[in-house]
Design an enzyme around this catalytic site. Structure first.
Site, PDB file in Angstrom:
ATOM      1  N   THR A 199       0.833  -1.207   0.000  1.00 30.04           N
ATOM      2  CA  THR A 199       0.000   0.000   0.000  1.00 30.04           C
ATOM      3  C   THR A 199       0.864   1.252   0.000  1.00 30.04           C
ATOM      4  O   THR A 199       0.572   2.229  -0.698  1.00 30.04           O
ATOM      5  CB  THR A 199      -0.932   0.007   1.227  1.00 30.04           C
ATOM      6  OG1 THR A 199      -1.785  -1.137   1.172  1.00 30.04           O
ATOM      7  CG2 THR A 199      -1.777   1.272   1.276  1.00 30.04           C
ATOM      8  N   HIS A 253       2.056   1.956  -3.451  1.00 26.32           N
ATOM      9  CA  HIS A 253       1.028   2.611  -4.267  1.00 26.32           C
ATOM     10  C   HIS A 253       0.999   4.114  -3.978  1.00 26.32           C
ATOM     11  O   HIS A 253       0.905   4.940  -4.900  1.00 26.32           O
ATOM     12  CB  HIS A 253      -0.347   2.012  -3.975  1.00 26.32           C
ATOM     13  CG  HIS A 253      -0.552   0.642  -4.537  1.00 26.32           C
ATOM     14  ND1 HIS A 253      -0.625   0.398  -5.885  1.00 26.32           N
ATOM     15  CD2 HIS A 253      -0.698  -0.565  -3.929  1.00 26.32           C
ATOM     16  CE1 HIS A 253      -0.814  -0.896  -6.094  1.00 26.32           C
ATOM     17  NE2 HIS A 253      -0.857  -1.501  -4.919  1.00 26.32           N
TER      18      HIS A 253
END
EC number: 1.1.1.103
Length: 342
Positions: free
Chosen positions: A40, A43
């Site tokens: 995450t 990202h």
């Protein structure tokens, strides 16, 4: 305090100073020791389409951590200054149907640490006391820093009975590798993992898989034949989010097989539903960790001898965060740790 944040809507993260937060009456203030970089966080670093739609700017990021409680809110009586803790990064409402039924991992109003509220890539973090989890002394700081993704692995791997079963894992990222280690530890017969990254397949060998298969080089059917498998895999753990990997998994599942699906596909894709229907396959979506049943189970897996340390491949002082992210982006890593005490 020093903080690593997304300060503008562009690729990258920035190290800067921010005020030290104060805990509310039912919260705790944690001095961060170590954090780990999650997919995450990548990202968010790359500022991809998901991040652009999801992350408010500015935002302190990060949600995998271990630290020490230095201040306790007046209503947080179960914890004390000096407690070494990690924490559940999903902050739930407590009032919806699922929360009131004890199924907080299904809360429709979940807020993510380091995603929707200030995160753990900081010298200090505030979270609700009910989300802090005390760490037994026998568990190292490095392992405690990766309990969040280990919980994803435990939630997925323990969703179905694995004892004596043949298990296929698609995706040898850190969560896939930890899932493989769990499957071996609890008594699966064969544990086969597939990927296209030879570096991570080599890590899979270190956690004791039966076979680590590069799916671009070796057909799964060949591996199954070499293992003496005459039917199909009993349990599948989909960790890649890759359409072709999942389609391949469906073709080699045994009738009545069960699949836990944790990987997040970047876009919708089609599958052969005949494989699902005529094999009577059960496919279960997995998100996060059961609060806190998964935490109890994964803690005791570690205390009973499960070793996931080979999955941690790099550690950097916090000031060298750029080098840490560069290594992560190379794809030739397992888990990467940032040390906030150096």
């Amino acid at each position: 305090m020093k903080v690593l944040s997304k300060l503008k809507p562009a690729p990258g993260l920035w190290l800067h100073k921010a005020p030290t937060p104060k805990p509310g009456r039912d919260e705790v203030l944690i001095k961060i020791k170590k954090t780990a970089i999650c997919g995450t966080d990548l990202h968010i670093y790359k500022w991809d389409e998901w991040a652009q739609k999801t992350i408010p700017v500015p935002m302190h990021v990060g949600h995998e951590f271990v630290g020490e409680i230095v201040e306790v809110g007046e209503a947080a009586s179960a914890l004390a200054v000096g407690d070494r803790v990690s924490g559940e990064g999903h902050i739930t409402c407590g009032d919806c149907r699922n929360c009131r039924a004890g199924k907080r991992h299904l809360c429709r109003y979940t807020v993510g640490v380091g995603v929707n509220r200030p995160g753990a890539f900081a010298e200090y973090l505030v979270i609700p006391a009910k989300n802090a989890y005390k760490i037994p002394a026998k568990i190292s700081d490095d392992i405690a820093a990766i309990l969040d993704p280990f919980g994803n692995a435990a939630h997925s791997a323990l969703e179905f009975d694995l004892v004596g079963e043949d298990v296929l894992i698609t995706g040898a990222g850190p969560v896939g590798l930890m899932s493989a280690a769990i499957a071996r530890h609890v008594g699966a017969r064969h544990v086969v993992i597939t990927d296209v990254n030879d570096y991570r397949l080599a890590l899979a060998e270190k956690v004791g898989v039966t076979a680590a298969v590069n799916s671009t080089k070796t057909p799964l059917t060949e591996t199954m034949k070499n293992l003496g498998m005459t039917e199909g895999f009993d349990v599948g753990l989909e960790m890649s989010g890759n359409a072709e990997a999942f389609r391949s998994m469906l073709t080699v599942m045994n009738n009545g097989g069960k699949i836990a699906f944790l990987g997040i596909p970047p876009e919708p894709f089609a599958i052969d539903w005949n494989q699902v229907v005529f094999k009577s396959l059960l496919i279960k979506g997995i998100y996060g960790r059961r609060m806190f049943e998964t935490w109890y189970k994964m803690t005791n897996l570690l205390l009973s001898g499960l070793d996931i340390s080979p999955i941690i491949t790099h550690e950097f002082p916090m000031k060298d965060f750029q080098q840490a992210f560069d290594v992560m982006l190379s794809g030739k890593t397992g888990k990467v740790i940032l040390n906030w005490e150096q």
